[in-house]
Design a protein around this motif. Sequence first.
Motif, PDB file in Angstrom:
ATOM      1  N   LEU A 196     112.325  83.792 -34.617  1.00 63.82           N
ATOM      2  CA  LEU A 196     111.736  84.777 -35.510  1.00 63.82           C
ATOM      3  C   LEU A 196     110.575  85.556 -34.898  1.00 63.82           C
ATOM      4  N   ARG A 197     109.850  84.960 -33.971  1.00 63.69           N
ATOM      5  CA  ARG A 197     108.653  85.620 -33.420  1.00 63.69           C
ATOM      6  C   ARG A 197     108.781  85.956 -31.941  1.00 63.69           C
ATOM      7  N   GLY A 198     109.761  85.385 -31.258  1.00 66.15           N
ATOM      8  CA  GLY A 198     109.954  85.717 -29.859  1.00 66.15           C
ATOM      9  C   GLY A 198     109.462  84.643 -28.908  1.00 66.15           C
ATOM     10  N   ARG A 199     109.796  84.835 -27.648  1.00 70.60           N
ATOM     11  CA  ARG A 199     109.515  83.839 -26.613  1.00 70.60           C
ATOM     12  C   ARG A 199     108.024  83.595 -26.426  1.00 70.60           C
ATOM     13  N   HIS A 253     116.769  83.966 -26.546  1.00 65.10           N
ATOM     14  CA  HIS A 253     117.737  84.884 -25.959  1.00 65.10           C
ATOM     15  C   HIS A 253     118.285  85.801 -27.047  1.00 65.10           C
ATOM     16  N   GLU A 254     118.501  87.053 -26.706  1.00 64.27           N
ATOM     17  CA  GLU A 254     118.849  88.076 -27.698  1.00 64.27           C
ATOM     18  C   GLU A 254     120.050  87.691 -28.552  1.00 64.27           C
ATOM     19  N   ARG A 255     121.126  87.216 -27.938  1.00 60.98           N
ATOM     20  CA  ARG A 255     122.327  86.890 -28.715  1.00 60.98           C
ATOM     21  C   ARG A 255     122.094  85.690 -29.622  1.00 60.98           C
ATOM     22  N   VAL A 256     121.382  84.686 -29.084  1.00 57.97           N
ATOM     23  CA  VAL A 256     121.128  83.484 -29.883  1.00 57.97           C
ATOM     24  C   VAL A 256     120.213  83.818 -31.056  1.00 57.97           C
TER      25      VAL A 256
END
Length: 212
Positions: free
Chosen positions: A37-40, A176-179
Motif C-alpha cells: 500500500l505504501r511502497g518499498r 513489485h508492481e505486478r504483485v
Amino acid sequence: MSLMQDLYVVIAVSAFWLIAMIVPGLDFLLVTRLAVLRGRSAAWRATLGIATGVAIWGICGFFGIRTLFYAAPWLYLLLKVGGGLYLFIAGCTLLIGSWKPSAADATTASTDPTSGGFRTGLLTNLANPKAPVFVSSLFAAAMPQHAPVQLGLACVFAMFAIAAGWFGLVAMVLSHERVSAAFLRCRRWIDRCAGLAFMALGIRFMTERTPG
C-alpha cells in the motif's frame, strides 16, 4: 571458549531466529501491508525499525530480562498492557479506515498508525511481550554459562541482520508492481484482516496471565 565454539553458538542462535522470522506474525503483516500500500521505501524503513526492536530485545534477553520479569511481575504486566493497548488501537484505526469512502483515503493515510516509517516498525516489534520471553529462552538454551559479552553481542548482531535481510526481501518482493497491483485490488480486505489481527493480539496480550 574457542573461536569454533563461539561460531557454533552464533550459528545455532541464527538458525532458530531465522525460523522465528519466517513464521508469519505481526511484523510480517506490517511489512506486507506497507510494501503493497505504501511502497518499498516505507516497508524498508519499517524493516529497519523492526530489526532495531529485535536488537533491543536481543540485548535485554542476553542480560537476563526474563529473570527481571520474574522478580518484578508488574514490569511484565506493564509491558503486556501497554503493548496490547497500542496494537488494539492500531487495529481499530485500520478497521475503521477500511470502511471509509475512497475519497477519504488521503486523510486516513495521514492518521494511519501503520502508514510507514522506522517508528512504526520499532513500536510494533517492541509491543509484543512474547518477544523478550522467547529471546531469553533462546539465549538460555543456546548460550554457555558465563558467556562473554562479545559473544552475546555477536548473536544480537546476527539476529538484527537476519530480521533486516528477511523483511527487506519481503518488502522488495511484495512491492513489485505486478504483485502490489494484485494486492491493491483487495486493499480494503487487507486493512480489515490486518486490523482484526492487531486487535485480537492486543486483547490477547492484555488478558493473558503474567508468568510465574
